[in-house]
Design an enzyme around this catalytic site. Structure first.
Site, PDB file in Angstrom:
ATOM      1  N   LYS A  54     -16.186   6.942 -18.457  1.00  0.00           N
ATOM      2  CA  LYS A  54     -17.593   7.348 -18.377  1.00  0.00           C
ATOM      3  C   LYS A  54     -18.265   6.687 -17.168  1.00  0.00           C
ATOM      4  O   LYS A  54     -19.003   7.333 -16.425  1.00  0.00           O
ATOM      5  CB  LYS A  54     -18.324   6.984 -19.684  1.00  0.00           C
ATOM      6  CG  LYS A  54     -17.883   7.858 -20.843  1.00  0.00           C
ATOM      7  CD  LYS A  54     -18.350   7.354 -22.196  1.00  0.00           C
ATOM      8  CE  LYS A  54     -17.747   8.229 -23.299  1.00  0.00           C
ATOM      9  NZ  LYS A  54     -18.060   7.758 -24.665  1.00  0.00           N
ATOM     10  N   GLN A  98     -20.901   2.790 -27.434  1.00  0.00           N
ATOM     11  CA  GLN A  98     -19.567   3.338 -27.700  1.00  0.00           C
ATOM     12  C   GLN A  98     -19.129   3.067 -29.144  1.00  0.00           C
ATOM     13  O   GLN A  98     -19.211   1.935 -29.622  1.00  0.00           O
ATOM     14  CB  GLN A  98     -18.562   2.712 -26.713  1.00  0.00           C
ATOM     15  CG  GLN A  98     -17.150   3.241 -26.831  1.00  0.00           C
ATOM     16  CD  GLN A  98     -17.035   4.724 -26.493  1.00  0.00           C
ATOM     17  OE1 GLN A  98     -17.575   5.195 -25.499  1.00  0.00           O
ATOM     18  NE2 GLN A  98     -16.342   5.472 -27.330  1.00  0.00           N
ATOM     19  N   ASP A 121     -26.192  10.619 -26.191  1.00  0.00           N
ATOM     20  CA  ASP A 121     -25.182  11.242 -27.055  1.00  0.00           C
ATOM     21  C   ASP A 121     -25.767  12.287 -27.990  1.00  0.00           C
ATOM     22  O   ASP A 121     -25.020  13.010 -28.654  1.00  0.00           O
ATOM     23  CB  ASP A 121     -24.508  10.158 -27.916  1.00  0.00           C
ATOM     24  CG  ASP A 121     -23.264   9.599 -27.259  1.00  0.00           C
ATOM     25  OD1 ASP A 121     -22.594  10.350 -26.528  1.00  0.00           O
ATOM     26  OD2 ASP A 121     -22.953   8.416 -27.493  1.00  0.00           O
TER      27      ASP A 121
END
Ligand code: NDP
Length: 307
Positions: A54, A98, A121
Site C-alpha cells: 500500500k 491494517q 477503507d
C-alpha cells in the site's frame, strides 16, 4: 471446452491508478498531495507485506503516506489516541488501520474512532449506511474494485443472477449491496447455507470470499459463469499443491522454491475449464483492492481540499 476469459486484475489496477494521476497533479497544483496514514500494529508477516504494498502504491502515485508501526502491546487508549491525532491533522486525508489487530485491541472501537470523512477503507458504520442507502462515500476497496473490473470488462451485471459466498463486513456484505445497486438479483451464502453447491450452480456471476482454499469445485460452477475468486490462502501441503496445479508446472516449481503456494477459494482447474470469465489468484482481485484504496484516498482529498 468453453473459451474462457481471464480477468486481469493487474492491468485494470494499473489503468485505475493511471487515471488518478491527473487528479493527484491537480490537487498538488492547487494545494498539496493527498495523504494516507497507514497504521500497522504488531508484526504479522502478511500484514507487513500488505502495508508495504500500500505504501509503495502511494509512493508510485505521489500520494504522501504516513507509515506508522506500533508494537502488538499497544493499549486501546494509545491506539485510539493515535487515530485521533490523524483525525485532527488537516494534512491527512485518509486513515487505514491494517487488520487483523491483536486480540486485546477492541477492533469495533478502532473502526468507530476513524473520522468518517477520513475513512479510506469505508468500514465506519456511517459509510456503511451510505452504502446501504446507495449514497456517495468511501466504499470497501475489495468489492468496489470488483465492480470496477466487471464494468471495465463490459460484463453485464443488471438482471444477472449473482451469488456471493461469504458475508463478512469487508467483502461479502458490501459486495452483495453493490451488486444489488447495479441491479443484479443477489443471493448471499454463508456457513449455514443448506445447499451451497446448488445455490452456486445457479449463479451467472459467482463471487467467492470464504477463506477456504479451493473449496469451490466443478460441481459449484455453472458452465459459462463469471467467477470472481476473492480468496487468498497460503497452503503448504505438497500433495495438495501438486493436485491443484497439476496443469501449471511453474506453480509447482515455485512451491518447491518457497515452501508455500497462494490459492484462492475456487479450484483453479475447475474455474479455468468451466467459467466464461474468471479472476486468477494471484493477479485477480488483490491488485484491485490497492487501486481502490488509492482512489478512495484521492476522492477524500478532493473533498477536504474542495476540488
Ligand atoms: P471472513 O472469514 O471474515 O468471512 C468468511 C465468510 O465465508 C463468512 O461469511 C463465512 O460464513 C463464509 N464461509 C466460511 N466457510 C464457509 C462454508 N463452508 N460454506 C459457506 N460459507 C462459508 O473472510 P473475509 O471476507 O475477510 O475474506 C475471505 C477471503 O478473501 C480470505 O481468503 C481473505 O484472505 C480474502 N481476501 C482477499 C482480499 C483481496 O484483496 N484479494 C481482501 C480481503 C479478503 P459465516 O458468516 O456463516 O461464518
Amino acid at each position: 471446452m468453453l473459451s474462457t476469459r481471464v480477468l486481469d486484475g493487474r492491468r485494470i489496477s494499473r489503468e485505475i491508478q493511471e487515471e488518478l494521476r491527473p487528479r493527484i497533479d491537480a490537487l498538488r497544483a492547487k494545494s498539496r498531495a493527498p495523504a494516507l496514514a497507514v497504521v500497522l500494529v504488531g508484526s504479522d508477516p502478511a500484514s507487513q507485506i500488505y502495508v508495504r504494498n500500500k505504501v509503495k502504491a502511494c509512493q508510485e502515485l505521489g500520494i504522501r503516506s504516513l507509515d506508522v508501526s506500533r508494537p502488538a502491546s499497544i493499549t486501546n487508549q494509545e491506539l485510539l489516541a493515535l487515530i485521533q491525532s490523524f483525525n485532527i491533522d488537516p494534512e491527512v486525508d485518509g486513515i487505514l488501520v491494517q487488520a487483523p489487530l491483536p486480540k486485546h485491541v477492541d477492533a469495533e472501537k478502532v473502526v468507530l474512532a476513524v473520522d468518517p470523512s477520513k475513512d479510506a477503507d469505508g468500514f465506519h458504520p456511517f459509510n456503511v449506511g451510505m452504502l446501504v442507502a446507495n449514497r456517495r462515500g468511501p466504499r470497501p476497496c475489495t468489492p468496489a474494485g470488483i465492480i470496477e473490473m466487471l464494468m471495465r470488462y463490459n460484463i453485464p451485471i443488471a438482471g444477472r443472477r449473482a451469488v456471493v459466498v461469504g458475508r463478512s463486513d469487508i467483502v461479502g456484505k458490501p459486495m452483495a449491496l453493490m451488486l444489488m445497486h447495479e441491479n443484479a438479483t443477489v443471493t448471499v451464502c454463508h456457513s449455514r447455507t443448506r445447499d451451497l453447491a446448488g445455490e452456486c450452480r445457479r449463479a451467472e456471476l459467482l463471487v467467492v470470499a470464504m477463506g477456504k482454499p479451493a473449496a469451490i469445485t466443478a460441481d459449484y460452477i455453472k458452465p459459462g459463469a463469471v467467477v470472481v475468486d476473492v480468496g487468498m490462502n497460503r497452503i503448504a501441503e505438497e500433495a495438495e499443491v501438486k493436485r491443484l496445479f497439476s496443469h501449471e508446472p511453474s506453480r509447482i516449481a515455485s512451491f518447491a522454491k518457497n515452501g508455500s503456494a497462494l490459492v484462492g477459494d475456487v479450484e483453479p482447474l475447475a474455474m479455468q475449464n468451466l467459467a466464461g470469465a474468471y479472476t486468477p489468484v494471484p493477479g485477480g482481485v488483490g491488485p484491485l483492492t490497492i487501486a481502490m484504496l488509492m482512489a478512495n484516498t484521492v476522492a477524500l482529498a478532493e473533498q477536504h481540499l474542495r476540488c
